[in-house]
Structures are given as C-alpha cells and as structure tokens.
Design an enzyme around this catalytic site. Structure first.
Site, PDB file in Angstrom:
ATOM      1  CG  ASP A  40      38.828  24.722  32.977  1.00 15.96           C
ATOM      2  OD1 ASP A  40      38.390  24.167  33.986  1.00 15.96           O
ATOM      3  OD2 ASP A  40      38.188  24.779  31.901  1.00 15.96           O
ATOM      4  CG  HIS A  99      40.008  25.445  38.374  1.00 14.32           C
ATOM      5  ND1 HIS A  99      40.637  24.383  37.783  1.00 14.32           N
ATOM      6  CD2 HIS A  99      39.123  25.920  37.449  1.00 14.32           C
ATOM      7  CE1 HIS A  99      40.158  24.199  36.561  1.00 14.32           C
ATOM      8  NE2 HIS A  99      39.249  25.132  36.327  1.00 14.32           N
ATOM      9  CE1 TYR A 131      33.643  20.445  30.674  1.00  7.63           C
ATOM     10  CE2 TYR A 131      33.057  22.476  29.538  1.00  7.63           C
ATOM     11  CZ  TYR A 131      33.598  21.827  30.637  1.00  7.63           C
ATOM     12  OH  TYR A 131      34.091  22.553  31.688  1.00  7.63           O
TER      13      TYR A 131
END
Length: 447
Positions: free
Chosen positions: A229, A422, A365
């Site tokens: 990630d 994930h 982000y």
C-alpha cells in the site's frame, strides 16, 4: 486525552490538529511539536540544529475517559436506513457494520491491545520537527539483517505485529537462523502514535528520507526496506533515492501499470488488444476499481479535511469507512472475518479513533496526488537498488510478471503466492515472512 512516553516530553503544548479514480487511489494521538503556523516555522537549518536526535522509550496509555466517551458515542449512534440491494454494491451492509460496532461498544477491550503493544520495545524520535514513533525488535540471532517495514492506509503497525516473531526468530517458525531480521516498524507521520505534521511537504519522498535517517540513527549502516500500500510507495521512493546502505527493497503492491495501459484505463476504455490473459485480468481488476471502488481515494486526495469532520466525530462512521476496505481488500470474498478477527479489525479502527488521525492520515493522499500503480508516475525505472516483488492473490490487482519486469529494471525476485490479500502481513504473517526471507537472502552476502 494523552499518549504518554516514559521519556520527558520536551514541549509544553500539543498540536491537535489521476484524473480518474485509479490516479486518485494512492496519489501519538497528538503531535508533540508546537503548532507553529507554516509561515512562521523556522528554517530547516535552524530546526535541524535545535532538533533533539535522541531515541526515547515510548509507552501507550489511553485515558479511561477517552474509552468511556467512545462507548457513549457508539451507544448514541444514529444509523442510516438499510441498503436497498442484497449485496455490497452500495457499500458496507447495515447488518455487518452494526454487528461490529455493537461488539465494539460492549465486549471489545482496547486494554488488551495496549498490553501487547507495551510488551514490545517501542520508541519515539524527532525527525524534521515531527515525532516518529516506532517498534524496534532486535533478533537474538547474530548477523540479523536490519529491515524497516512501512504500513499503509487504513493500516498501521498493528498489521505487521503478527509477522514480528517469524521475522526476528525464524527458527521458532520453521526457518533458519541465518534468515533472521532486526525489525523496525514506524508509524508514518500523521498516523498512529507518530506526530501530525503542521505544515505541508510530508509526502512519500520526505518519509523515505526520514526512514533512512531513522535507520542510521539506530546505528544500522546497511538495511533493507519493505512495504505494501503506501509502504510500497515509500519503499519505491527509497529505491529511487538509493541512500548509502540501502541494499534493496521488497514490495507487495508494485507500481507496474505501463503508460499505454494507464492511459486506456484513465479514458475508461475496454482493455486494449494484445494483452495476455493474465494482463487482461489485471486490467479488469483495475477497471473495476475505477468504476466502483475508488470514491474514498477521490475524497482523500481532494478533500481530506472535509471528510475528516465526520470521521473524527462518529465511531460508527470511522468503523464503516475502514471496514469497507477490509471487506474489499482481504482475501475473503468480501467477508473480512474470514481473514481477520473482529478484535484485529477493531484494534486498527480504535487506534485511528483514540489518536484522532483520520484526517491527518488522509492528508498523505492529498500530499501525493499520484497513481501508485502507474510505473511512469511512480518512476520505478529510476530505482537503482535490487527490487523484490511478491504478488498475493487477494491484492487489489495481481501484477503480471510481464508488467513487473518492464517496470522494475532492477527486479531480482518475483513470486506469486496462493494465499493472502492486500494486508499481506496481517492476513498471512508466516507466508509474508517466508517471502521476505527468500527475497532478501541474496543480499545478505553484502552485509
């Protein structure tokens, strides 16, 4: 509330503080530094000169009143009406999230998690004005290879916790002493018990440089880096920067999408001709993320502050926001309890709640605003250290070997495994450790 270190806190006040969805996807409790407005912050030179480079022991204790308030808020939850479909196409289903949140408000015990964390060697150090909290477990085996592991969102160091034993003491888990690691697991700035940056600039490149400072500060002259990630973005950045002593990197969510494929995805077009079956499957997974799974990232890339108000105020909202990704990204067919226990998920959710880090973590982000999967934007061709990649079947997309070899010219290890998603270290800690042993084994000769 306060998260306290056994070391003396040096400051007296606390700071509280593409184009398409694919491109947007990836673009303690308080910061112990003074909340200085960005315009009034000292220069980097002045700050570095005054910065305390010491490594201080760290201890977690969330005040009782914080946990009492959490349960009060859960009990007062105002629930929306039930979804109008029989699947998860509208998001987290009411019955699922109500079961989890009701358990959170009655039987879940955060103090057990605190005890586990406090049984680990934890520390905090200040880098570029931000406190970095980290776990540092040394192996009992000589010549252990130093390893720094970076978590992602909505993860935390808790998602690495179960892999610490297999990594540091491989003989106890069917491995060999010569495959042991010293493990360093930091919380990224704005996450968990690390400080919250009060100004801009703490993107993946800055974090990558800070991790090299951390490893050198711990006395390691040579080390390796791992991540999934956001951790893969940071590991890639470290590989590009190639600081002295970095022997190689391993990622379990590589940036492999070729530029021509990325352009087609951004335009919302069908898979281009000439793709193999494996490449077409990867394309379809990414296209599905485009259409149905990336709204959360669009919000955090463009409006992290706005979405933060609701998450900071509502435990049920925080739980649903994260549970949605546990359901979508574990190797569980949409039922995350097949991969993670309720307590494990709530450990992570509670960490975000008690540290009030939903907004500060989302700002990563906004800082990056980059496509993690696009090999060109991620500049994987510039990585000059050996690269290892493991592909887990439940990953957001399964990176094809063909794309991986094109994207990482320094690729030295590529392996597809049969279990895990994930959250690889969380779901399959033993398999995760075995992959790191195999991936980094050739680099140990350089120590």
């Amino acid at each position: 509330m306060s998260i306290v270190s056994t070391a003396q806190i040096r400051h007296s006040s606390f700071a509280t503080s593409a184009a398409a969805v694919l491109g947007l996807f990836l673009a303690a409790a308080f910061n112990y530094a003074h909340a200085v407005p960005a315009a009034d912050q000292p220069s980097a030179t002045t700050r570095a000169a005054a910065e305390d480079n010491s490594i201080r022991p760290f201890h977690v204790h969330v005040p009782d009143e914080t946990l009492v308030d959490l349960r009060r808020r859960i009990a007062a939850t105002r629930w929306p009406d039930k979804e109008t479909v029989a699947d998860q196409s509208q998001g987290v289903q009411e019955a699922k999230i109500q079961t989890l949140v009701n358990y959170w408000g009655t039987d879940y015990d955060w103090r057990k998690t605190e005890a586990r964390l406090n049984a680990l060697p934890m520390f905090v150090t200040t880098i570029d004005g931000v406190d970095i909290q980290f776990i540092h477990v040394k192996s009992r085996h000589p010549h252990a290879l130093p390893l720094i592991i970076t978590h992602g969102w909505p993860g935390s160091p808790l998602e690495i916790e179960k892999a610490i034993g297999p990594l540091t003491d491989p003989m106890a888990y069917g491995g060999r002493a010569e495959d042991a690691f010293d493990v360093v697991i930091p919380s990224m700035p704005g996450y968990g018990f690390s400080g919250k940056p009060t100004g801009v600039g703490w993107g993946p490149d800055h974090i990558a440089r800070a991790w090299d400072v951390l490893m050198k500060r711990l006395g390691y002259k040579q080390y390796v880096s791992q991540g999934g990630d956001w951790g893969s973005v940071v590991a890639d950045a470290m590989g590009r920067q190639a600081p002295a002593g970095l022997l190689g990197i391993h990622v379990n969510m590589p940036a492999t999408v070729p530029p021509d494929v990325a352009m087609t995805l951004n335009n919302g077009e069908p898979a281009p001709g000439g793709l193999s079956n494996v490449e077409k499957a990867a394309y379809e997974s990414l296209a599905n993320l485009y259409k149905k799974g990336g709204g959360y990232a669009a919000m955090m890339v463009t409006r992290p502050q706005t979405e933060g108000y609701g998450l900071a105020d509502s435990p049920a909202g925080q739980a649903a926001w994260m549970y949605d990704k546990f359901a979508a990204w574990t190797y569980s067919g949409g039922d995350p309890e097949r991969s993670l226990s309720k307590d494990e998920m709530l450990d992570d959710i509670t960490l975000y709640w008690v540290t009030n880090t939903s907004t500060s973590s989302a700002r990563l982000y906004w800082e990056n605003n980059n496509n993690n999967f696009n090999a060109v934007e991620q500049r994987t061709a510039d990585i000059s250290v050996p690269v290892a990649v493991t592909v887990f079947p439940g990953e957001i997309y399964r990176a094809p070997r063909s794309w991986t070899e094109r994207s990482y010219p320094k690729l030295t290890y590529f392996h597809e495994v049969s279990k895990g998603g994930h959250f690889a270290a969380w779901e399959q800690p033993q398999l995760f450790a075995e992959e790191l042993r195999a991936a980094f084994r050739p680099l140990r000769r350089q120590q």
